[in-house]
Enzyme design. Structure first.
Site, PDB file in Angstrom:
ATOM      1  N   ASN A  93      -0.158  -8.111   1.650  1.00  0.00           N
ATOM      2  CA  ASN A  93       1.091  -7.403   1.919  1.00  0.00           C
ATOM      3  C   ASN A  93       1.015  -6.390   3.058  1.00  0.00           C
ATOM      4  OD1 ASN A  93       2.373  -8.753  -0.287  1.00  0.00           O
ATOM      5  ND2 ASN A  93       1.244  -7.401  -1.666  1.00  0.00           N
ATOM      6  N   ASN A 153      -8.443 -10.827  -5.347  1.00  0.00           N
ATOM      7  CA  ASN A 153      -7.142 -10.185  -5.192  1.00  0.00           C
ATOM      8  C   ASN A 153      -6.033 -11.161  -5.592  1.00  0.00           C
ATOM      9  OD1 ASN A 153      -5.159  -8.278  -4.292  1.00  0.00           O
ATOM     10  ND2 ASN A 153      -6.583  -7.558  -2.729  1.00  0.00           N
ATOM     11  N   LYS A 191     -13.478  -6.364  -1.968  1.00  0.00           N
ATOM     12  CA  LYS A 191     -12.530  -7.204  -2.693  1.00  0.00           C
ATOM     13  C   LYS A 191     -12.062  -8.355  -1.815  1.00  0.00           C
ATOM     14  CE  LYS A 191      -8.692  -6.763  -5.949  1.00  0.00           C
ATOM     15  NZ  LYS A 191      -7.847  -5.788  -6.667  1.00  0.00           N
ATOM     16  N   PHE A 247       0.823  -1.213   0.000  1.00  0.00           N
ATOM     17  CA  PHE A 247       0.000   0.000   0.000  1.00  0.00           C
ATOM     18  C   PHE A 247       0.859   1.267   0.000  1.00  0.00           C
ATOM     19  CE2 PHE A 247      -3.998  -1.937   2.254  1.00  0.00           C
ATOM     20  CZ  PHE A 247      -4.239  -2.724   1.146  1.00  0.00           C
TER      21      PHE A 247
END
Length: 357
Positions: free
Chosen positions: A180, A246, A214, A115
């Site tokens: 992540n 995803n 998502k 991100f």
């Protein structure tokens, strides 16, 4: 033309090439159209979801343009809609480099970006400028929480990001499935998602925004079913959809030399599982929620597979890296031909056509 550009880009590290490409597209958005034939979708491909008109079902997945710096270029490629992000309330640098890897033999990527983005306020200003310049297309924004925000306070992060970005978005996506950000996938429960939708509802309703949730392809099938059913029977069902799916932390057999890197795998190896997730979610939703398919779409046949499995819209990302801007038109024109071949008057008729098989 793209084959020559790709040859040059693939001599650079994956993230360096990504940064170079975004910078070029930001400065010369028309260049995206030079590498592809114009996309002129037939009326057969058009549909309206949540009051938004999509000329055809193919759009850009989040992650390729996290900060929304090249929005006009994506529409030049002929994409029907663009999703930027993931955007967090506060800027953050993401994970240490290297964090993006090509698996060329597999037509895949592994990323552990984390991100990295400029923060909600900066991205909102950028999107506002894009709209003022005459941008023409549906624009979505993918929202996440900051890495240092405890899960117990995650609702606040999504709400704060939405406050900034709602005025410039046509829809928002709630990202609780990136592999992540430590602990993020722990939020993929029907209870948390419903609580989160309640927390953002005052802001969402003010702007009338649709919300897509998502999901990760690594969820158990029963978990996907429970989430889809919970949303389909909730008070939010009239403005909520699911994106399936995803990136994956699973590792099917891979040939690329970076196959052992940690992070989320995207591209061709994800195609079958992401389509399976679409099918599972669509069966559980029973027509009560729209589904957006994402993962491993490189061709019209790949997109059609997801549509017939229950997806109304389809996102691409990795295909653009390996095939270039022309892949958009190839998919759109091929999809129109497949619908005509099978006797569908419009794409909506094909959605879920294989669910009873």
């Amino acid at each position: 033309m793209y084959s020559a550009v790709r040859s040059m880009l693939f001599r650079l590290s994956a993230e360096r090439a990504h940064e170079w490409t975004l910078a070029a597209l930001r400065r010369f958005p028309a260049a995206a159209g030079w590498m592809a034939r114009a996309v002129q979708p037939s009326d057969r491909l058009a549909q309206t979801l949540f009051g938004l008109r999509f000329p055809h079902p193919i759009g850009l997945a989040a992650g390729l343009d996290k900060n929304g710096i090249a929005i006009p270029a994506w529409y030049q490629m002929g994409l029907s809609f663009v999703e930027v992000g993931t955007v967090t309330p506060r800027p953050q640098p993401g994970n240490p480099k290297p964090r993006l890897f090509r698996l060329v033999e597999d037509e895949a990527l592994i990323n552990r970006m984390g991100f990295n983005n400029d923060g909600a306020a900066a991205v909102a200003r950028r999107l506002e400028r894009a709209r003022a310049s005459g941008m023409n297309g549906v624009l979505g924004v993918n929202l996440g929480k900051n890495k240092d925000t405890p899960n117990e306070q995650a609702h606040d992060d999504y709400r704060l990001a939405l406050v900034e970005l709602a005025p410039v978005a046509d829809y928002v996506t709630i990202n609780v499935s990136s592999p992540n950000t430590p602990g993020l996938r722990d939020l993929q429960s029907e209870a948390f998602i419903l609580d989160l939708l309640a927390a953002i509802e005052p802001v969402r309703s003010q702007y009338g925004l649709p919300v897509w949730v998502k999901l990760a392809p690594d969820l158990r099938n029963s978990e996907i079913e429970r989430i889809a059913d919970a949303l389909a029977t909730s008070t939010y069902r009239d403005h909520v959809g699911l994106i399936c799916a995803n990136t994956t932390v699973a590792r099917p057999p891979l040939a690329g030399r970076h196959r052992a890197e940690t992070g989320g795998l995207s591209g061709r190896p994800l195609r079958a599982r992401s389509t399976e997730v679409v099918r599972i979610a669509a069966r559980a939703a029973q027509g009560r929620l729209p589904i957006m398919g994402s993962g491993g779409v490189f061709s019209a046949e790949d997109a059609y597979e997801k549509i017939r499995s229950g997806a109304s819209l389809v996102q691409i990302y990795t295909a653009l890296i390996y095939r270039g801007p022309a892949v958009v038109g190839d998919i759109v024109r091929g999809l129109d031909g497949l619908l005509a071949r099978d006797g569908f008057a419009n794409v909506a008729e094909a959605v879920g056509a294989d669910l009873n098989r």
